[in-house]
Design a protein around this motif. Structure first.
Motif, mmCIF file in Angstrom:
data_model
loop_
_atom_site.group_PDB
_atom_site.id
_atom_site.type_symbol
_atom_site.label_atom_id
_atom_site.label_comp_id
_atom_site.label_asym_id
_atom_site.label_seq_id
_atom_site.Cartn_x
_atom_site.Cartn_y
_atom_site.Cartn_z
ATOM 1 N N GLU A 30 28.232 53.266 44.698
ATOM 2 C CA GLU A 30 29.435 54.153 44.851
ATOM 3 C C GLU A 30 30.236 53.802 46.248
ATOM 4 O OE1 GLU A 30 28.108 58.304 44.304
ATOM 5 O OE2 GLU A 30 27.504 57.624 42.129
ATOM 6 N N GLY A 31 29.561 53.554 47.242
ATOM 7 C CA GLY A 31 30.409 53.297 48.346
ATOM 8 C C GLY A 31 31.443 51.932 48.330
ATOM 9 N N TYR A 32 30.649 51.204 47.638
ATOM 10 C CA TYR A 32 31.573 50.036 47.322
ATOM 11 C C TYR A 32 32.644 50.267 46.474
ATOM 12 C CZ TYR A 32 28.136 46.582 49.253
ATOM 13 O OH TYR A 32 27.136 46.002 50.154
ATOM 14 N N GLU A 33 32.394 51.025 45.369
ATOM 15 C CA GLU A 33 33.507 51.410 44.371
ATOM 16 C C GLU A 33 34.664 52.003 45.232
ATOM 17 O OE1 GLU A 33 33.945 53.427 39.933
ATOM 18 O OE2 GLU A 33 31.919 53.606 41.267
ATOM 19 N N ARG A 34 34.341 53.078 46.183
ATOM 20 C CA ARG A 34 35.197 53.885 46.728
ATOM 21 C C ARG A 34 36.288 52.851 47.686
ATOM 22 N NH1 ARG A 34 31.023 57.571 47.346
ATOM 23 N NH2 ARG A 34 30.187 56.791 49.093
ATOM 24 N N LEU A 35 35.400 51.912 48.265
ATOM 25 C CA LEU A 35 36.240 50.826 48.994
ATOM 26 C C LEU A 35 37.224 50.046 48.414
ATOM 27 C CD1 LEU A 35 36.684 49.669 51.724
ATOM 28 C CD2 LEU A 35 34.512 48.319 51.682
ATOM 29 N N CYS A 36 36.657 49.613 47.224
ATOM 30 C CA CYS A 36 37.438 48.877 46.395
ATOM 31 C C CYS A 36 38.542 49.523 45.990
ATOM 32 C CB CYS A 36 36.514 48.337 45.224
ATOM 33 S SG CYS A 36 37.441 47.293 44.196
ATOM 34 N N ASP A 37 38.574 50.897 45.490
ATOM 35 C CA ASP A 37 39.586 51.627 45.150
ATOM 36 C C ASP A 37 40.700 51.858 46.403
ATOM 37 O OD1 ASP A 37 38.731 51.989 42.817
ATOM 38 O OD2 ASP A 37 37.804 54.025 43.086
ATOM 39 N N ALA A 38 40.090 52.018 47.762
ATOM 40 C CA ALA A 38 41.049 52.065 48.650
ATOM 41 C C ALA A 38 41.839 50.942 48.853
ATOM 42 C CB ALA A 38 40.221 52.664 50.056
ATOM 43 N N TYR A 39 41.074 49.671 49.053
ATOM 44 C CA TYR A 39 41.761 48.493 49.004
ATOM 45 C C TYR A 39 42.857 48.253 47.857
ATOM 46 C CZ TYR A 39 38.513 46.061 52.220
ATOM 47 O OH TYR A 39 37.610 46.117 53.260
ATOM 48 N N LEU A 40 42.651 48.599 46.816
ATOM 49 C CA LEU A 40 43.710 48.645 45.828
ATOM 50 C C LEU A 40 44.906 49.718 46.012
ATOM 51 C CD1 LEU A 40 41.603 48.173 42.444
ATOM 52 C CD2 LEU A 40 43.059 46.459 43.472
ATOM 53 N N MET A 41 44.350 50.967 46.571
ATOM 54 C CA MET A 41 45.621 51.686 46.938
ATOM 55 C C MET A 41 46.496 51.119 48.020
ATOM 56 S SD MET A 41 44.951 55.096 45.272
ATOM 57 C CE MET A 41 45.872 56.110 46.315
ATOM 58 N N ALA A 42 45.936 50.421 48.800
ATOM 59 C CA ALA A 42 46.688 49.741 50.206
ATOM 60 C C ALA A 42 47.201 48.455 49.688
ATOM 61 C CB ALA A 42 45.311 49.615 51.205
ATOM 62 N N ARG A 44 45.695 45.683 48.725
ATOM 63 C CA ARG A 44 44.948 44.664 49.290
ATOM 64 C C ARG A 44 43.890 44.131 48.142
ATOM 65 N NH1 ARG A 44 42.584 47.068 54.905
ATOM 66 N NH2 ARG A 44 41.412 44.981 54.597
ATOM 67 N N ALA A 45 44.697 43.410 47.015
ATOM 68 C CA ALA A 45 43.950 42.916 46.203
ATOM 69 C C ALA A 45 42.703 42.020 46.359
ATOM 70 C CB ALA A 45 44.914 42.317 44.816
ATOM 71 N N VAL A 72 40.512 45.344 39.265
ATOM 72 C CA VAL A 72 40.975 44.510 40.143
ATOM 73 C C VAL A 72 41.749 43.485 39.489
ATOM 74 C CG1 VAL A 72 40.540 42.925 42.104
ATOM 75 C CG2 VAL A 72 39.623 45.098 42.107
ATOM 76 N N TYR A 73 41.120 42.767 38.641
ATOM 77 C CA TYR A 73 41.900 41.698 37.783
ATOM 78 C C TYR A 73 43.155 42.088 37.282
ATOM 79 C CZ TYR A 73 37.963 38.262 38.389
ATOM 80 O OH TYR A 73 36.808 37.440 38.933
ATOM 81 N N GLU A 74 43.114 43.289 36.522
ATOM 82 C CA GLU A 74 44.138 44.079 35.726
ATOM 83 C C GLU A 74 45.376 44.140 36.902
ATOM 84 O OE1 GLU A 74 42.980 47.348 33.856
ATOM 85 O OE2 GLU A 74 41.831 46.430 32.354
ATOM 86 N N THR A 75 44.816 44.567 37.978
ATOM 87 C CA THR A 75 46.137 44.732 39.233
ATOM 88 C C THR A 75 46.493 43.664 39.449
ATOM 89 O OG1 THR A 75 44.776 46.840 39.927
ATOM 90 C CG2 THR A 75 46.317 45.677 41.457
ATOM 91 N N MET A 76 45.651 42.408 39.569
ATOM 92 C CA MET A 76 46.328 41.025 39.952
ATOM 93 C C MET A 76 46.846 40.363 38.586
ATOM 94 S SD MET A 76 42.855 40.004 42.322
ATOM 95 C CE MET A 76 43.712 38.743 43.283
ATOM 96 N N ASP A 77 46.868 40.942 37.734
ATOM 97 C CA ASP A 77 47.408 40.355 36.331
ATOM 98 C C ASP A 77 46.892 39.208 36.019
ATOM 99 O OD1 ASP A 77 49.204 40.926 34.130
ATOM 100 O OD2 ASP A 77 50.887 39.840 35.113
ATOM 101 N N LYS A 78 45.671 39.088 36.095
ATOM 102 C CA LYS A 78 44.565 37.999 35.918
ATOM 103 C C LYS A 78 44.067 38.093 34.330
ATOM 104 C CE LYS A 78 44.045 36.232 40.295
ATOM 105 N NZ LYS A 78 43.203 35.332 41.112
ATOM 106 N N ALA A 79 44.841 37.868 33.359
ATOM 107 C CA ALA A 79 44.446 38.228 32.093
ATOM 108 C C ALA A 79 43.375 37.656 31.826
ATOM 109 C CB ALA A 79 45.732 38.177 31.135
#
Length: 128
Positions: A30-42, A44-45, A72-79
């Motif tokens: 869950e800590g990794y998940e929160r960090l991943c979400d924060a990076y996406l919000m910033a 920082r894909a 993350v892949y969706e955010t980066m548009d890596k279909a």
């Protein structure tokens, strides 16, 4: 302008706190998940991708790890990568209607129309 700098500083502080949390609890998915979400919000894909891959390595049978990677892949548009990751998610959770629908969407994005139809049909069988 000052408000934007303040928000950037707040966001950086929040990310630093989450990074410390992951460092001090390296098995807490869950800590990794929160960090991943924060990076996406910033926006920082690449950092989010790194964390999501760490999640998958940490918990290779955990659907949440793959869901983070897929987002993350969706955010980066890596279909193609998004489709492959959603495929893994439906293998892990075959009754997950949302995952089948997301797989169908990303198969459609990669011009795999037959695969998209199959995934949509599977989702419909699960939730008519």
């Amino acid at each position: 302008m000052k408000e934007a700098r303040d928000e950037t500083a707040r966001q950086a502080g929040h990310i630093a706190e989450l990074e410390r949390d992951v460092d001090s609890h390296p098995r807490d998915l869950e800590g990794y998940e929160r960090l991943c979400d924060a990076y996406l919000m910033a926006h920082r894909a690449n950092d989010a991708l790194n964390i999501a891959n760490q999640m998958v390595a940490l918990a290779p049978a955990e659907p949440a790890a793959y869901e983070a990677l897929a987002l993350v892949y969706e955010t980066m548009d890596k279909a193609p990568e998004a489709a492959a990751t959603w495929q893994r998610i439906v293998e892990l959770t075959p009754d997950n209607v949302e995952a089948w629908e997301r797989l169908a969407n990303w198969r459609q994005e990669t011009d795999d129309l037959d695969g998209a139809i199959d995934a949509y049909n599977h989702a419909l069988r699960l939730n008519p």
